[in-house]
Write a protein that holds these residues in place. Sequence first.
Motif, PDB file in Angstrom:
ATOM      1  N   PRO A  70       0.815  -1.224   0.000  1.00 40.57           N
ATOM      2  CA  PRO A  70       0.000   0.000   0.000  1.00 40.57           C
ATOM      3  C   PRO A  70       0.851   1.277   0.000  1.00 40.57           C
ATOM      4  O   PRO A  70       0.501   2.250  -0.631  1.00 40.57           O
ATOM      5  CB  PRO A  70      -0.827  -0.117   1.275  1.00 40.57           C
ATOM      6  CG  PRO A  70      -0.865  -1.577   1.573  1.00 40.57           C
ATOM      7  CD  PRO A  70       0.448  -2.124   1.091  1.00 40.57           C
ATOM      8  N   SER A  71       1.955   1.263   0.710  1.00 40.93           N
ATOM      9  CA  SER A  71       2.922   2.369   0.679  1.00 40.93           C
ATOM     10  C   SER A  71       4.262   1.739   0.330  1.00 40.93           C
ATOM     11  O   SER A  71       5.033   1.361   1.198  1.00 40.93           O
ATOM     12  CB  SER A  71       2.985   3.082   2.033  1.00 40.93           C
ATOM     13  OG  SER A  71       1.778   3.747   2.284  1.00 40.93           O
ATOM     14  N   HIS A  72       4.510   1.589  -0.963  1.00 42.65           N
ATOM     15  CA  HIS A  72       5.634   0.802  -1.451  1.00 42.65           C
ATOM     16  C   HIS A  72       6.930   1.613  -1.529  1.00 42.65           C
ATOM     17  O   HIS A  72       7.967   1.198  -1.027  1.00 42.65           O
ATOM     18  CB  HIS A  72       5.303   0.224  -2.828  1.00 42.65           C
ATOM     19  CG  HIS A  72       6.194  -0.890  -3.225  1.00 42.65           C
ATOM     20  ND1 HIS A  72       5.838  -2.206  -3.043  1.00 42.65           N
ATOM     21  CD2 HIS A  72       7.428  -0.907  -3.765  1.00 42.65           C
ATOM     22  CE1 HIS A  72       6.829  -2.979  -3.463  1.00 42.65           C
ATOM     23  NE2 HIS A  72       7.802  -2.202  -3.909  1.00 42.65           N
ATOM     24  N   SER A  73       6.851   2.759  -2.192  1.00 45.74           N
ATOM     25  CA  SER A  73       8.022   3.618  -2.334  1.00 45.74           C
ATOM     26  C   SER A  73       7.569   5.066  -2.464  1.00 45.74           C
ATOM     27  O   SER A  73       6.371   5.342  -2.539  1.00 45.74           O
ATOM     28  CB  SER A  73       8.875   3.199  -3.541  1.00 45.74           C
ATOM     29  OG  SER A  73       8.129   3.281  -4.729  1.00 45.74           O
ATOM     30  N   VAL A  74       8.538   5.959  -2.479  1.00 39.08           N
ATOM     31  CA  VAL A  74       8.224   7.383  -2.568  1.00 39.08           C
ATOM     32  C   VAL A  74       9.136   8.004  -3.622  1.00 39.08           C
ATOM     33  O   VAL A  74      10.286   7.595  -3.781  1.00 39.08           O
ATOM     34  CB  VAL A  74       8.376   8.062  -1.183  1.00 39.08           C
ATOM     35  CG1 VAL A  74       9.791   8.033  -0.684  1.00 39.08           C
ATOM     36  CG2 VAL A  74       7.824   9.464  -1.178  1.00 39.08           C
ATOM     37  N   VAL A  82      15.058  13.853  -9.810  1.00 37.60           N
ATOM     38  CA  VAL A  82      13.941  13.084  -9.267  1.00 37.60           C
ATOM     39  C   VAL A  82      14.533  11.866  -8.585  1.00 37.60           C
ATOM     40  O   VAL A  82      15.430  11.204  -9.125  1.00 37.60           O
ATOM     41  CB  VAL A  82      12.958  12.666 -10.378  1.00 37.60           C
ATOM     42  CG1 VAL A  82      11.875  11.758  -9.836  1.00 37.60           C
ATOM     43  CG2 VAL A  82      12.357  13.907 -11.042  1.00 37.60           C
ATOM     44  N   TYR A  83      14.040  11.590  -7.399  1.00 37.18           N
ATOM     45  CA  TYR A  83      14.555  10.475  -6.596  1.00 37.18           C
ATOM     46  C   TYR A  83      13.442   9.486  -6.274  1.00 37.18           C
ATOM     47  O   TYR A  83      12.265   9.839  -6.238  1.00 37.18           O
ATOM     48  CB  TYR A  83      15.131  10.997  -5.271  1.00 37.18           C
ATOM     49  CG  TYR A  83      16.337  11.867  -5.443  1.00 37.18           C
ATOM     50  CD1 TYR A  83      17.611  11.308  -5.560  1.00 37.18           C
ATOM     51  CD2 TYR A  83      16.219  13.259  -5.500  1.00 37.18           C
ATOM     52  CE1 TYR A  83      18.732  12.109  -5.715  1.00 37.18           C
ATOM     53  CE2 TYR A  83      17.336  14.064  -5.651  1.00 37.18           C
ATOM     54  CZ  TYR A  83      18.584  13.486  -5.764  1.00 37.18           C
ATOM     55  OH  TYR A  83      19.693  14.278  -5.923  1.00 37.18           O
ATOM     56  N   ILE A  84      13.873   8.252  -5.996  1.00 35.28           N
ATOM     57  CA  ILE A  84      12.970   7.209  -5.517  1.00 35.28           C
ATOM     58  C   ILE A  84      13.615   6.541  -4.311  1.00 35.28           C
ATOM     59  O   ILE A  84      14.846   6.420  -4.236  1.00 35.28           O
ATOM     60  CB  ILE A  84      12.651   6.172  -6.631  1.00 35.28           C
ATOM     61  CG1 ILE A  84      11.548   5.202  -6.170  1.00 35.28           C
ATOM     62  CG2 ILE A  84      13.917   5.438  -7.089  1.00 35.28           C
ATOM     63  CD1 ILE A  84      10.967   4.364  -7.295  1.00 35.28           C
ATOM     64  N   ARG A  85      12.789   6.137  -3.355  1.00 30.94           N
ATOM     65  CA  ARG A  85      13.272   5.412  -2.175  1.00 30.94           C
ATOM     66  C   ARG A  85      12.221   4.381  -1.796  1.00 30.94           C
ATOM     67  O   ARG A  85      11.022   4.656  -1.794  1.00 30.94           O
ATOM     68  CB  ARG A  85      13.508   6.372  -1.005  1.00 30.94           C
ATOM     69  CG  ARG A  85      14.145   5.663   0.196  1.00 30.94           C
ATOM     70  CD  ARG A  85      14.413   6.599   1.370  1.00 30.94           C
ATOM     71  NE  ARG A  85      13.145   6.898   2.025  1.00 30.94           N
ATOM     72  CZ  ARG A  85      12.683   8.123   2.269  1.00 30.94           C
ATOM     73  NH1 ARG A  85      13.353   9.183   1.913  1.00 30.94           N
ATOM     74  NH2 ARG A  85      11.542   8.292   2.862  1.00 30.94           N
ATOM     75  N   ASP A  86      12.671   3.190  -1.486  1.00 24.97           N
ATOM     76  CA  ASP A  86      11.787   2.119  -1.021  1.00 24.97           C
ATOM     77  C   ASP A  86      11.343   2.430   0.410  1.00 24.97           C
ATOM     78  O   ASP A  86      12.106   2.993   1.207  1.00 24.97           O
ATOM     79  CB  ASP A  86      12.527   0.776  -1.057  1.00 24.97           C
ATOM     80  CG  ASP A  86      11.629  -0.381  -0.708  1.00 24.97           C
ATOM     81  OD1 ASP A  86      10.745  -0.708  -1.520  1.00 24.97           O
ATOM     82  OD2 ASP A  86      11.793  -0.951   0.391  1.00 24.97           O
ATOM     83  N   LEU A  87      10.117   2.083   0.735  1.00 24.43           N
ATOM     84  CA  LEU A  87       9.579   2.311   2.080  1.00 24.43           C
ATOM     85  C   LEU A  87       9.505   0.995   2.861  1.00 24.43           C
ATOM     86  O   LEU A  87       8.484   0.669   3.454  1.00 24.43           O
ATOM     87  CB  LEU A  87       8.198   2.980   1.998  1.00 24.43           C
ATOM     88  CG  LEU A  87       8.190   4.386   1.401  1.00 24.43           C
ATOM     89  CD1 LEU A  87       6.759   4.902   1.244  1.00 24.43           C
ATOM     90  CD2 LEU A  87       9.019   5.339   2.257  1.00 24.43           C
ATOM     91  N   THR A 102      18.942   2.449  -0.750  1.00 24.91           N
ATOM     92  CA  THR A 102      18.988   3.850  -0.324  1.00 24.91           C
ATOM     93  C   THR A 102      18.260   4.674  -1.387  1.00 24.91           C
ATOM     94  O   THR A 102      17.699   4.126  -2.329  1.00 24.91           O
ATOM     95  CB  THR A 102      20.449   4.341  -0.191  1.00 24.91           C
ATOM     96  OG1 THR A 102      21.085   4.223  -1.455  1.00 24.91           O
ATOM     97  CG2 THR A 102      21.212   3.539   0.849  1.00 24.91           C
ATOM     98  N   THR A 103      18.305   5.958  -1.254  1.00 26.23           N
ATOM     99  CA  THR A 103      17.712   6.855  -2.238  1.00 26.23           C
ATOM    100  C   THR A 103      18.462   6.717  -3.561  1.00 26.23           C
ATOM    101  O   THR A 103      19.685   6.635  -3.590  1.00 26.23           O
ATOM    102  CB  THR A 103      17.794   8.304  -1.721  1.00 26.23           C
ATOM    103  OG1 THR A 103      17.031   8.381  -0.516  1.00 26.23           O
ATOM    104  CG2 THR A 103      17.257   9.286  -2.724  1.00 26.23           C
ATOM    105  N   LYS A 104      17.715   6.706  -4.663  1.00 26.76           N
ATOM    106  CA  LYS A 104      18.310   6.548  -5.996  1.00 26.76           C
ATOM    107  C   LYS A 104      17.746   7.626  -6.922  1.00 26.76           C
ATOM    108  O   LYS A 104      16.539   7.842  -6.965  1.00 26.76           O
ATOM    109  CB  LYS A 104      17.958   5.154  -6.534  1.00 26.76           C
ATOM    110  CG  LYS A 104      18.335   4.887  -7.960  1.00 26.76           C
ATOM    111  CD  LYS A 104      19.791   4.613  -8.108  1.00 26.76           C
ATOM    112  CE  LYS A 104      20.089   4.198  -9.549  1.00 26.76           C
ATOM    113  NZ  LYS A 104      21.427   4.393  -9.929  1.00 26.76           N
ATOM    114  N   ALA A 105      18.616   8.325  -7.648  1.00 29.00           N
ATOM    115  CA  ALA A 105      18.187   9.303  -8.642  1.00 29.00           C
ATOM    116  C   ALA A 105      17.633   8.578  -9.862  1.00 29.00           C
ATOM    117  O   ALA A 105      18.168   7.540 -10.266  1.00 29.00           O
ATOM    118  CB  ALA A 105      19.347  10.202  -9.038  1.00 29.00           C
ATOM    119  N   LEU A 106      16.563   9.108 -10.444  1.00 31.69           N
ATOM    120  CA  LEU A 106      15.961   8.542 -11.647  1.00 31.69           C
ATOM    121  C   LEU A 106      16.275   9.420 -12.842  1.00 31.69           C
ATOM    122  O   LEU A 106      16.466  10.629 -12.707  1.00 31.69           O
ATOM    123  CB  LEU A 106      14.438   8.448 -11.493  1.00 31.69           C
ATOM    124  CG  LEU A 106      13.897   7.457 -10.482  1.00 31.69           C
ATOM    125  CD1 LEU A 106      12.382   7.587 -10.388  1.00 31.69           C
ATOM    126  CD2 LEU A 106      14.292   6.033 -10.871  1.00 31.69           C
TER     127      LEU A 106
END
Length: 148
Positions: A70-74, A82-87, A102-106
């Motif tokens: 339900p809250s997978h990543s942000v 733009v960044y993505i991080r797993d929750l 960790t945080t990853k740039a897209l």
Amino acid sequence: MLSLSAVAGSFPFPTKYIPLSLNVKITLGAAVDADSGQTRDASPTNGWFAPQRPPRSSGGSPVSPLPLSPSHSVVWWDGQQVYIRDLDSPFGTYVNDVKIKTTKALKTNDMIRLGSSISRNSNTPGDITDEQLKPIIAKVTLAGISSS
């Protein structure tokens, strides 16, 4: 603007066009939380992935992908990237088939995968469709955003 387009092997979803505002975090996840029963309004402009009607079923109930939390990543934009991080999702978040810790740039043309494919076995309930066992797999397009 962050665009996410489904690719082969993905749980089906309509292309998402998510507007990004400076430092505003957007959650990517399932619109329906099976544990709590909470339902969020999924739209093409937010990070919630709606249940879909199975393609081979003419009257079946809509189904959600089991590997998607339900809250997978942000995702967010810091003004430059733009960044993505797993929750801490049980099935993980991947960028270009590498699990991120960790945080990853897209960047445009990256592939993100929310979850891992689940293999059907003798313990899989009969009412679980093949579509439900697929993760969300999307090609990333960034428009109007500087990224490296």
